[in-house]
Scaffold this active site. Structure first.
Site, PDB file in Angstrom:
ATOM      1  N   GLY A  46       0.833  -1.192   0.000  1.00  0.00           N
ATOM      2  CA  GLY A  46       0.000   0.000   0.000  1.00  0.00           C
ATOM      3  C   GLY A  46       0.868   1.242   0.000  1.00  0.00           C
ATOM      4  N   GLN A  51       3.328   9.953   1.289  1.00  0.00           N
ATOM      5  CA  GLN A  51       4.596   9.226   1.181  1.00  0.00           C
ATOM      6  C   GLN A  51       5.350   9.565  -0.106  1.00  0.00           C
ATOM      7  OE1 GLN A  51       2.560   5.259   2.122  1.00  0.00           O
ATOM      8  NE2 GLN A  51       4.561   5.014   3.093  1.00  0.00           N
ATOM      9  N   CYS A  97       6.158  -0.191   7.068  1.00  0.00           N
ATOM     10  CA  CYS A  97       5.771   0.972   6.271  1.00  0.00           C
ATOM     11  C   CYS A  97       6.980   1.396   5.449  1.00  0.00           C
ATOM     12  CB  CYS A  97       5.340   2.101   7.199  1.00  0.00           C
ATOM     13  SG  CYS A  97       4.859   3.602   6.342  1.00  0.00           S
ATOM     14  N   LEU A  98       6.756   1.707   4.173  1.00  0.00           N
ATOM     15  CA  LEU A  98       7.873   2.101   3.302  1.00  0.00           C
ATOM     16  C   LEU A  98       8.543   3.380   3.808  1.00  0.00           C
ATOM     17  CD1 LEU A  98       6.326   1.404  -0.225  1.00  0.00           C
ATOM     18  CD2 LEU A  98       7.975   0.001   1.026  1.00  0.00           C
ATOM     19  N   HIS A 139      -4.218   1.242   7.732  1.00  0.00           N
ATOM     20  CA  HIS A 139      -2.864   1.801   7.758  1.00  0.00           C
ATOM     21  C   HIS A 139      -2.745   2.964   6.757  1.00  0.00           C
ATOM     22  CE1 HIS A 139       1.710   1.195   7.836  1.00  0.00           C
ATOM     23  NE2 HIS A 139       1.516   2.004   6.824  1.00  0.00           N
ATOM     24  N   GLU A 140      -3.231   2.745   5.525  1.00  0.00           N
ATOM     25  CA  GLU A 140      -3.071   3.770   4.480  1.00  0.00           C
ATOM     26  C   GLU A 140      -3.972   4.978   4.710  1.00  0.00           C
ATOM     27  OE1 GLU A 140      -0.539   3.475   2.747  1.00  0.00           O
ATOM     28  OE2 GLU A 140      -0.188   1.349   3.116  1.00  0.00           O
ATOM     29  N   HIS A 143      -2.513   7.390   7.047  1.00  0.00           N
ATOM     30  CA  HIS A 143      -1.497   8.262   6.439  1.00  0.00           C
ATOM     31  C   HIS A 143      -2.107   9.585   5.964  1.00  0.00           C
ATOM     32  CE1 HIS A 143       2.389   6.262   6.191  1.00  0.00           C
ATOM     33  NE2 HIS A 143       1.856   5.137   5.753  1.00  0.00           N
TER      34      HIS A 143
HETATM   35 NI    NI Z   1       2.775   3.237   5.608  1.00  0.00          NI
END
Ligand code: NI
Length: 180
Positions: A46, A51, A97-98, A139-140, A143
């Site tokens: 995701g 991000q 998480c990236l 999670h997304e 963000h």
């Molecule tokens: Ni993330």
């Protein structure tokens, strides 16, 4: 398609509250495609707009981002996603998480959620998500409000994780300078 620059903790851009998208046009679709490409290249399931430095309420996900079998991929684009129902039951899942590379921690999430969103073609949609898909979506969507999964951890666990992240950044910086 292009691979976008990925912003990592502690960049302030990850803490911004994103704005609603008012128009789904080709420019937005191009950006969504770039986000998806970036997510696949960075091996995520995701990715949310902050991000990659954008303040739009958009996310891309794929619970099955297979590299070997491209037909197995299940990409989803969600514009202005909103959780309209949450189950009382929760689950614990180890998340990464990236934007916090090489780290992970157990987070408690709702087992099932219902999400309202606008799709790639500008159509209103609703989805009942459970398990892994529900976890990714929570999670997304977090963000988009500047919330990271580490915010759901106890203070002690969070500071331990951030210390490890700092060490990871230092090791990487050392590696890079040694290569020069
Ligand atoms: Ni993330």
């Amino acid at each position: 398609m292009a691979v976008l620059k990925l912003y990592t903790y502690p960049d302030n851009i990850l803490r911004q509250k994103c704005h609603k998208v008012t128009k789904v046009d080709d420019e937005l679709r191009r950006f969504l495609d770039d986000m998806l490409e970036t997510m696949y290249v960075d091996k995520g399931v995701g990715l949310a707009a902050p991000q990659v430095g954008s303040d739009k309420r958009i996310i891309v996900i794929d619970p099955n981002p297979s590299d070997e079998d491209l037909s197995a991929r299940q990409p989803m684009y969600l514009i202005n996603p909103e959780i309209i129902w949450r189950s009382d039951e929760t689950v614990m899942f180890c998340e990464g998480c990236l934007s916090l590379p090489n780290q992970s921690a157990e987070v408690e999430r709702h087992e099932k959620i219902r999400v309202h969103y606008t799709d790639y073609h500008g159509k209103e949609q609703e989805i009942l998500a459970e398990d892994f898909l529900a976890i990714i979506l929570q999670h997304e969507i977090d963000h988009l409000d500047g919330i990271l999964y580490i915010d759901h951890l106890s203070r002690l666990k969070r500071s331990r994780l951030l210390k490890k992240l700092e060490k990871y950044y230092e090791d990487k910086a050392r590696e890079t300078s040694n290569e020069k």
